[in-house]
Design a protein around this motif. Sequence first.
Motif, PDB file in Angstrom:
ATOM      1  N   MET A   1      13.234  11.691 -19.510  1.00 13.64           N
ATOM      2  CA  MET A   1      14.263  12.270 -19.841  1.00 13.64           C
ATOM      3  C   MET A   1      14.260  13.753 -19.694  1.00 13.64           C
ATOM      4  N   THR A   2      15.492  14.251 -19.623  1.00 11.10           N
ATOM      5  CA  THR A   2      15.532  15.603 -19.363  1.00 11.10           C
ATOM      6  C   THR A   2      15.675  16.603 -20.609  1.00 11.10           C
ATOM      7  N   LEU A   3      15.370  17.704 -20.816  1.00  8.63           N
ATOM      8  CA  LEU A   3      15.286  18.486 -22.056  1.00  8.63           C
ATOM      9  C   LEU A   3      15.967  19.865 -21.382  1.00  8.63           C
ATOM     10  N   SER A   4      17.094  20.587 -21.932  1.00  8.39           N
ATOM     11  CA  SER A   4      17.188  21.712 -21.426  1.00  8.39           C
ATOM     12  C   SER A   4      17.660  22.825 -22.610  1.00  8.39           C
ATOM     13  N   ARG A   5      17.764  24.081 -22.489  1.00  9.60           N
ATOM     14  CA  ARG A   5      17.779  25.288 -23.447  1.00  9.60           C
ATOM     15  C   ARG A   5      18.839  25.759 -23.225  1.00  9.60           C
ATOM     16  N   LEU A   6      19.831  26.176 -24.202  1.00 10.31           N
ATOM     17  CA  LEU A   6      21.247  27.134 -23.990  1.00 10.31           C
ATOM     18  C   LEU A   6      20.605  28.281 -24.447  1.00 10.31           C
ATOM     19  N   ASN A   7      20.586  29.502 -23.992  1.00  8.61           N
ATOM     20  CA  ASN A   7      20.283  30.597 -24.285  1.00  8.61           C
ATOM     21  C   ASN A   7      19.059  30.797 -25.097  1.00  8.61           C
ATOM     22  N   PRO A   8      17.778  30.440 -24.496  1.00  9.08           N
ATOM     23  CA  PRO A   8      16.750  30.502 -25.241  1.00  9.08           C
ATOM     24  C   PRO A   8      16.205  31.883 -25.565  1.00  9.08           C
ATOM     25  N   GLY A   9      15.780  32.195 -26.563  1.00  7.14           N
ATOM     26  CA  GLY A   9      15.223  33.461 -27.060  1.00  7.14           C
ATOM     27  C   GLY A   9      13.782  33.462 -27.451  1.00  7.14           C
ATOM     28  N   PRO A  10      13.138  34.453 -28.019  1.00  8.77           N
ATOM     29  CA  PRO A  10      11.743  34.377 -28.524  1.00  8.77           C
ATOM     30  C   PRO A  10      11.317  33.645 -29.848  1.00  8.77           C
ATOM     31  N   ARG A  11      12.402  33.380 -30.283  1.00  5.96           N
ATOM     32  CA  ARG A  11      12.352  32.490 -31.638  1.00  5.96           C
ATOM     33  C   ARG A  11      13.133  30.940 -31.593  1.00  5.96           C
ATOM     34  N   MET A  12      13.981  31.005 -30.951  1.00  9.81           N
ATOM     35  CA  MET A  12      14.951  29.637 -30.806  1.00  9.81           C
ATOM     36  C   MET A  12      15.781  29.692 -29.701  1.00  9.81           C
ATOM     37  N   SER A  13      16.332  28.841 -29.512  1.00 14.84           N
ATOM     38  CA  SER A  13      17.253  28.234 -28.693  1.00 14.84           C
ATOM     39  C   SER A  13      18.664  28.266 -29.279  1.00 14.84           C
ATOM     40  N   GLU A  14      19.854  28.555 -28.729  1.00 15.79           N
ATOM     41  CA  GLU A  14      21.160  28.384 -29.337  1.00 15.79           C
ATOM     42  C   GLU A  14      21.337  26.838 -29.462  1.00 15.79           C
ATOM     43  N   ALA A  15      20.878  26.036 -28.535  1.00 13.68           N
ATOM     44  CA  ALA A  15      21.172  24.697 -28.404  1.00 13.68           C
ATOM     45  C   ALA A  15      20.134  24.170 -27.520  1.00 13.68           C
ATOM     46  N   VAL A  16      19.850  22.602 -27.921  1.00 10.76           N
ATOM     47  CA  VAL A  16      18.824  21.973 -27.008  1.00 10.76           C
ATOM     48  C   VAL A  16      19.616  20.786 -26.451  1.00 10.76           C
ATOM     49  N   THR A  17      19.640  20.363 -25.484  1.00 12.24           N
ATOM     50  CA  THR A  17      20.131  19.092 -24.954  1.00 12.24           C
ATOM     51  C   THR A  17      18.802  18.272 -24.569  1.00 12.24           C
ATOM     52  N   ILE A  18      19.002  17.069 -25.196  1.00 17.06           N
ATOM     53  CA  ILE A  18      17.997  15.934 -24.558  1.00 17.06           C
ATOM     54  C   ILE A  18      18.847  14.682 -24.301  1.00 17.06           C
ATOM     55  N   ALA A  19      18.827  14.344 -23.085  1.00 11.60           N
ATOM     56  CA  ALA A  19      19.566  13.175 -22.452  1.00 11.60           C
ATOM     57  C   ALA A  19      20.999  13.339 -23.029  1.00 11.60           C
ATOM     58  N   ASP A  20      21.427  12.491 -23.809  1.00  6.35           N
ATOM     59  CA  ASP A  20      23.073  12.729 -24.060  1.00  6.35           C
ATOM     60  C   ASP A  20      23.271  13.122 -25.570  1.00  6.35           C
ATOM     61  N   ALA A  21      22.166  13.888 -26.221  1.00  5.93           N
ATOM     62  CA  ALA A  21      22.265  14.598 -27.410  1.00  5.93           C
ATOM     63  C   ALA A  21      22.082  15.971 -27.399  1.00  5.93           C
ATOM     64  N   VAL A  22      22.891  16.641 -27.971  1.00  8.12           N
ATOM     65  CA  VAL A  22      22.784  18.326 -28.015  1.00  8.12           C
ATOM     66  C   VAL A  22      22.429  18.415 -29.694  1.00  8.12           C
ATOM     67  N   PHE A  23      21.597  19.321 -29.858  1.00 11.01           N
ATOM     68  CA  PHE A  23      21.218  19.827 -31.346  1.00 11.01           C
ATOM     69  C   PHE A  23      21.361  21.456 -31.230  1.00 11.01           C
ATOM     70  N   LEU A  24      22.450  21.950 -32.063  1.00 14.70           N
ATOM     71  CA  LEU A  24      22.667  23.168 -32.069  1.00 14.70           C
ATOM     72  C   LEU A  24      21.703  23.745 -33.229  1.00 14.70           C
ATOM     73  N   ALA A  25      21.574  25.087 -32.938  1.00 12.30           N
ATOM     74  CA  ALA A  25      20.816  25.971 -33.818  1.00 12.30           C
ATOM     75  C   ALA A  25      21.843  26.161 -35.023  1.00 12.30           C
ATOM     76  N   GLY A  26      21.017  26.487 -36.238  1.00 14.99           N
ATOM     77  CA  GLY A  26      21.881  26.802 -37.384  1.00 14.99           C
ATOM     78  C   GLY A  26      22.634  27.930 -36.934  1.00 14.99           C
TER      79      GLY A  26
END
Length: 118
Positions: A1-26
Amino acid sequence: MTLSRLNPGPRMSEAVTIADAVFLAGQIPTTLTGDITVQTREVLTEIDAVMAELGGSKADIASVQVWLTDMADFQGMNAVWDEWVDKENPPARATCGVALARPGMRVEMVAVARNPNA
């Protein structure tokens, strides 16, 4: 399963995708002196921007958690939400009252969406 991060920073990423799901930061407002309608519009604009950067839209959003510092803002937040939400594809949603991280912040939203690239 592939995990990728959108705009990762030192504390958190803007969003993380895992397969067909995207988890947005607050997503939070930038105008901390604004009322709930101003802040809600800013947060929803941020959600739209993150989804666009991922190649998707609000139609891809499956779930949103809305956090309000004052539940008296519920009606004002809903008025802006109702203008914004995709009527053909409304997400599941929960709203609760919480203490938020910054003074003046009245609303924060966390979304889970379909990965438009999966």
